[in-house]
Design a protein around this motif. Structure first.
Motif, mmCIF file in Angstrom:
data_model
loop_
_atom_site.group_PDB
_atom_site.id
_atom_site.type_symbol
_atom_site.label_atom_id
_atom_site.label_comp_id
_atom_site.label_asym_id
_atom_site.label_seq_id
_atom_site.Cartn_x
_atom_site.Cartn_y
_atom_site.Cartn_z
ATOM 1 N N ASP A 1 -11.050 0.857 -0.660
ATOM 2 C CA ASP A 1 -12.122 0.078 -0.035
ATOM 3 C C ASP A 1 -11.858 -0.104 1.454
ATOM 4 O OD1 ASP A 1 -13.473 -0.138 -2.444
ATOM 5 O OD2 ASP A 1 -12.707 -2.148 -2.892
ATOM 6 N N ALA A 2 -10.607 -0.350 1.806
ATOM 7 C CA ALA A 2 -10.247 -0.515 3.217
ATOM 8 C C ALA A 2 -10.420 0.806 3.963
ATOM 9 C CB ALA A 2 -8.817 -1.025 3.337
ATOM 10 N N VAL A 3 -10.040 1.904 3.340
ATOM 11 C CA VAL A 3 -10.212 3.221 3.955
ATOM 12 C C VAL A 3 -11.690 3.481 4.214
ATOM 13 C CG1 VAL A 3 -10.000 5.719 3.558
ATOM 14 C CG2 VAL A 3 -8.078 4.206 3.035
ATOM 15 N N ARG A 4 -12.532 3.170 3.252
ATOM 16 C CA ARG A 4 -13.976 3.379 3.407
ATOM 17 C C ARG A 4 -14.513 2.550 4.568
ATOM 18 N NH1 ARG A 4 -16.606 6.807 3.878
ATOM 19 N NH2 ARG A 4 -15.791 7.728 1.997
ATOM 20 N N VAL A 5 -14.122 1.267 4.659
ATOM 21 C CA VAL A 5 -14.579 0.405 5.755
ATOM 22 C C VAL A 5 -14.172 1.008 7.094
ATOM 23 C CG1 VAL A 5 -14.149 -1.835 6.886
ATOM 24 C CG2 VAL A 5 -14.684 -1.755 4.442
ATOM 25 N N LEU A 6 -12.936 1.444 7.202
ATOM 26 C CA LEU A 6 -12.444 2.006 8.468
ATOM 27 C C LEU A 6 -13.169 3.301 8.820
ATOM 28 C CD1 LEU A 6 -8.716 1.173 7.838
ATOM 29 C CD2 LEU A 6 -10.061 0.342 9.793
ATOM 30 N N LEU A 7 -13.332 4.182 7.849
ATOM 31 C CA LEU A 7 -14.039 5.442 8.115
ATOM 32 C C LEU A 7 -15.493 5.192 8.507
ATOM 33 C CD1 LEU A 7 -12.597 7.685 5.273
ATOM 34 C CD2 LEU A 7 -12.131 7.897 7.726
ATOM 35 N N ASP A 8 -16.138 4.266 7.800
ATOM 36 C CA ASP A 8 -17.542 3.959 8.095
ATOM 37 C C ASP A 8 -17.731 3.368 9.490
ATOM 38 O OD1 ASP A 8 -18.330 4.899 5.625
ATOM 39 O OD2 ASP A 8 -18.629 2.903 4.735
#
Length: 190
Positions: free
Chosen positions: A78-85
């Motif tokens: 979830d944190a990876v997705r937030v950062l990538l987004d």
């Protein structure tokens, strides 16, 4: 009103509503440390708030670690997705030349490998000693990750600083099944 006239009887300025404990404002270094810790711990909601407040998703801390490298290495999807987004670059490298994809390949998280590849992570990004994500997957027995990387056209024949490629590493590990898949990927018959 002057700063002097806003002091309390104790001589201290009044508490800042955006301040930390005891009314003390956080230093830039403290804010950055909290942001990096949120990535390391996988606190996606807190990361999103930091990013909305203007934090750089590609901030570099000690050893060149970025929030994305730390979140990915620690398995926080979830944190990876937030950062990538919010603009994190999946191809930034730490001081040893490793990307987020290298760390995830080492750890064996197929879902994160797919997420990083979909975000444009370079499949063959080599670290300072020439090791690619595929090499890490082979070295540490992450066969599922190795197969995903092969599907993303990872170069089996790249050589590291010791002159070894993924075929050599699979053979060295005694991993016959993966060795066959690697050979197929380069058109070498068993």
């Amino acid at each position: 009103m002057t700063e002097e006239s806003t002091r309390t009887q104790s001589g201290q300025a009044p508490a800042n509503p955006a301040a930390g404990e005891g009314g003390q404002a956080f230093t830039r270094e403290q804010v950055e440390a909290l942001f990096i810790n949120a990535a390391r711990e996988g606190d996606a909601d807190l990361l999103a708030r930091f990013l909305e407040a203007g934090m750089d998703p590609n901030l570099r801390m000690e050893k060149g670690y970025t929030p994305l490298i730390l979140a990915a290495y620690n398995g926080h999807g979830d944190a990876v997705r937030v950062l990538l987004d919010r603009g994190a670059d999946p191809n930034l490298k730490d001081e040893k030349g490793s990307t987020a994809l290298s760390g995830v390949a080492f750890k064996g998280d197929v879902a994160l490998v797919n997420m990083l590849l979909a975000a444009g992570a370079e499949v063959d990004a080599a670290n300072a000693v020439g090791r690619t994500p595929l090499m890490f997957a082979v070295m540490f027995g992450r066969d599922d990750v190795a197969r995903v990387l092969l599907g993303a056209r990872a170069n089996v024949l790249l050589r590291d600083g010791e002159g070894l490629n993924a075929l050599d590493l699979a053979q060295r590990q005694g991993n016959g099944a993966l060795l066959q898949d690697l050979k197929k990927a380069v058109g070498v018959s068993a």
